[in-house]
Structure formats: C-alpha cells, structure tokens
Design an enzyme around this catalytic site. Structure first.
Site, short mmCIF file in Angstrom:
data_model
loop_
_atom_site.label_atom_id
_atom_site.label_comp_id
_atom_site.label_asym_id
_atom_site.label_seq_id
_atom_site.Cartn_x
_atom_site.Cartn_y
_atom_site.Cartn_z
N ASP A 1 -46.42 43.53 14.83
CA ASP A 1 -47.00 42.18 14.69
C ASP A 1 -46.07 41.34 13.79
OD1 ASP A 1 -47.61 43.71 12.42
OD2 ASP A 1 -49.52 42.70 12.07
N ASN B 1 -56.13 46.85 1.19
CA ASN B 1 -55.34 45.65 0.89
C ASN B 1 -55.87 44.41 1.61
OD1 ASN B 1 -54.49 46.28 3.48
ND2 ASN B 1 -52.30 46.19 3.03
N ASN C 1 -53.93 46.85 9.00
CA ASN C 1 -53.71 47.18 10.41
C ASN C 1 -54.95 47.83 11.05
OD1 ASN C 1 -51.13 46.14 10.54
ND2 ASN C 1 -50.14 48.12 10.12
N HIS D 1 -43.96 48.20 3.96
CA HIS D 1 -44.76 49.29 4.53
C HIS D 1 -44.15 49.85 5.82
CE1 HIS D 1 -48.23 47.97 2.07
NE2 HIS D 1 -47.86 46.75 2.39
N THR E 1 -46.74 49.45 14.05
CA THR E 1 -46.84 48.90 12.69
C THR E 1 -47.70 47.64 12.65
OG1 THR E 1 -44.84 47.56 12.91
CG2 THR E 1 -44.55 49.83 12.10
N ASP F 1 -42.50 42.50 6.99
CA ASP F 1 -42.03 43.90 6.88
C ASP F 1 -41.74 44.49 8.26
OD1 ASP F 1 -44.87 43.84 7.14
OD2 ASP F 1 -45.07 45.86 6.33
N ASP F 2 -42.41 43.98 9.30
CA ASP F 2 -42.04 44.39 10.67
C ASP F 2 -40.61 43.92 10.97
OD1 ASP F 2 -45.03 44.90 12.03
OD2 ASP F 2 -44.99 43.31 10.55
N GLU G 1 -57.40 49.04 4.94
CA GLU G 1 -56.01 48.59 5.10
C GLU G 1 -55.95 47.64 6.30
OE1 GLU G 1 -52.32 48.35 7.06
OE2 GLU G 1 -53.99 49.52 7.85
C1 BDR Z 1 -49.61 46.28 7.14
O1 BDR Z 1 -50.25 45.03 7.33
C2 BDR Z 1 -49.31 44.04 7.70
O2 BDR Z 1 -49.54 42.87 6.98
C3 BDR Z 1 -47.96 44.61 7.41
O3 BDR Z 1 -47.01 44.12 8.33
C4 BDR Z 1 -48.16 46.09 7.53
O4 BDR Z 1 -47.98 46.53 8.85
C5 BDR Z 1 -49.81 46.72 5.71
O5 BDR Z 1 -51.17 46.91 5.45
CA CA Z 2 -46.95 45.07 10.50
#
Ligand code: BDR
Ligand code: CA
Length: 315
Positions: free
Chosen positions: A9, A162, A170, A243, A127, A13-14, A168
């Site tokens: 997505d 988070n 995802n 991540h 991811t 970080d992707d 989390e």
């Molecule tokens: C995940 O959530 C997204 O915001 C980031 O790209 C990562 O894949 C971390 O919780």
């Molecule tokens: Ca991601």
C-alpha cells in the site's frame, strides 16, 4: 533466486522496501515477478502510481507488472493513513506522474495467475492490508498449495497497537481478510510491531542516506524526513520505523530473525480490540487447531540497518 510477488500500500516504508528489493533485483538475488496494491496508507490506485514511480526511479520497471487491487476492506469502511504517509502516500512530495501505467488485471487475479505459472516457487510478500490475498484465496481454493511462503508485515502481540490501543494498522484495516490469510493452509511468516519497532533508524542512519548523491538516496531522504517527523512523538527522539523492509529482509534471509510458532487469530468482534492479533502464549500445549504461524519476535537489528542502508546507497 527467490521469486517475490509483492503486495503493498505504497506508503513511505513500502516505498523504501521497493528500493531494497530493487537493489536485490539489480544484484541478481531476487526476481520481482509483480506488484499488487491495496487500500491502506493510500487508495490502491495512488499506491500503484507510487509503486511505478519508485520502480522507475530505481531502474527496475521493465517486466514488473503493477496491478491495482482492492479499494476497500471486506466488512468495514476504508481508512487512509494520511497522518503518517502524507496525502499522496509519499510524504506530500507530489512527485510527477510515472511513465508507466498499471496493468488492467486486478491484483488478486494477478496473484492467482502468477502462482499458477510457477507452482511452489513464489514468496508472497504482503506489507499492506490483506484484502488482495483474501480475495485471491476466494478466487482459487488451490492457491495455498501453489505458494512457497507468505510473509506478512502485520500484527502486534506484546507490543501496543499503532492504530488503536491493541491493533496494528495492516491487520486493523481489514481484520476479516487477515484472519482468512492466517487460517489458510499455506506457510505464513508474520512480522509484527514487536519485531519491527526495535529496528527504528535514527538521525545518524538518516544522515548517511542524506549524504549520498543519487536519485534513490535523495528520494529516500525526502520521504523519510516526513516519516521521521511523524514518528518522533512515538519514539521520543527523531527516527523512523521502516516496518515493511524488515518483512522483506526476513523473506530473503530468514536467518536474521528469531521466531515463535503459534496459531494466530484476529479479534473480529471486540468493541475496543477489533483488529487485534491474538496468540495463545500459555505454557500449556496450545489447544488451537490452526496451522501455526511463524512469528518474528526479534531480529539482528544492526544487520538490518546496515543492509538496508547499503541497498539504498547501491542504487
Ligand atoms: C504498517 O502500516 C503501514 O502504515 C506501514 O506501511 C506498515 O505496513 C505498520 O503498522
Ligand atoms: Ca505498508
């Protein structure tokens, strides 16, 4: 050579993970057979355009189909992570349009087609939210037997959530899809916040990227600058948790991680805990009949940071 089908997505970080994979493709260590995008950090079309931007920047766009996938979760409203990734998913850098275009085939259909073309060979690296993988499982009941391994960045066990107190992002973005993926008959490696948070990079690492003169390093510096601003209150010092790159690195070199093997379920009903990953951590033998998931509980942090830095600087 590992064959990777990347579902993401894109997302800061992707995007950095794409740079990492690009360096392995250029070194002849990985074949990136395709990319699919899903709702999550941004909408799935923007994610696909961002993916094309990064592949072109890294010079590996030829022969890598980028397919747009699910635009929303199975059983809840869609939600984007604008506060972490910017309105464009790349830290509001507003990069120009890519040269290439996404393919017409939807991402779940691409997963099925590529898996059937190389039975038992593909690593499915995910991811983002797991809607495309869930849809692919529904499209083809034989899919689990066709995939070598599924490596997912997602979940939180002994680490706070988070996006909510316990969940989390995802997994929370599509809990039903995640539960389907964790219960399917394929080998799953899960890389949760418990493993990713200790790998946070800080000012010294970010400065080394910024000191390098290349298009990839300049791009990484711009997007990570935005990401580090967003992360500073959580980390209580300037830094960023990349991540998705840890999941990619463990997909390529599992020896860098430490793992626990447990069945994983997703809380689908809790008023405060929907989207939370649950494992049975009691010492009694687990009663859960689900196939155990390999959960990364730690990693060689120095090796992760060094390899990611070298990958970005190699482009
Ligand atoms: C995940 O959530 C997204 O915001 C980031 O790209 C990562 O894949 C971390 O919780
Ligand atoms: Ca991601």
């Amino acid at each position: 050579m590992r064959k990777i089908l990347f579902d993401c997505d894109t997302g800061i970080d992707d995007a950095v993970t794409l740079l990492y994979l690009a360096s392995l493709v250029r070194a002849g260590e990985v074949e990136l057979v395709g990319v699919g995008t899903v709702h999550g950090n941004v909408d799935s079309r923007t994610g696909a355009l961002n993916t094309l931007r990064v592949l072109e920047l890294a010079g590996i766009e030829t022969g890598v189909p980028v397919a747009i996938g699910a635009g929303r979760p199975i059983a809840q409203d869609v939600h984007y992570a604008v506060e972490w990734h910017g309105g464009d998913g790349l830290g509001d850098t507003r990069l120009p349009e890519p040269q290439g275009r996404p393919v017409a085939e939807p991402a779940p259909a691409q997963i099925v087609r590529l898996a059937r073309a190389a039975p038992g060979e593909l690593t499915l690296l995910a991811t983002g939210p797991l809607t495309n993988l869930a849809a692919a499982l529904l499209l083809d009941a034989e899919l689990p037997a066709l995939i070598r391994e599924v490596v997912v960045m997602g979940g939180a066990f002994d680490h706070p959530g988070n996006i909510t107190t316990h969940a989390e992002a995802n997994v929370w973005h599509d809990p039903e899809a995640a539960d389907l993926v964790f219960s399917a008959g394929w080998p799953v490696v899960l890389v949760p916040l418990d493993a990713t948070h200790p790998t946070a990079v800080h000012d010294d690492w970010l400065r080394r990227v910024a000191a390098h003169d290349s298009a990839a390093a300049r791009f990484a510096t711009r997007v990570l600058d935005y990401y580090a601003d967003a992360y500073t209150p959580t980390l209580k010092r300037r830094g960023a948790v990349i991540h998705d790159a840890l999941a990619a690195m463990l997909a390529v070199d599992p020896g860098l991680g430490e793992y626990a093997e447990r069945a994983v379920r997703v809380e689908l009903r809790g008023e405060l805990t929907r989207g939370t990953t649950v494992w049975d951590a009691r010492s009694v033998p687990a009663e859960d009949s689900r196939r155990p998931v390999r959960i990364a509980v730690g990693s060689d942090v120095a090796a992760f940071q060094d390899r990611l830095l070298s990958a970005i600087l190699s482009l």
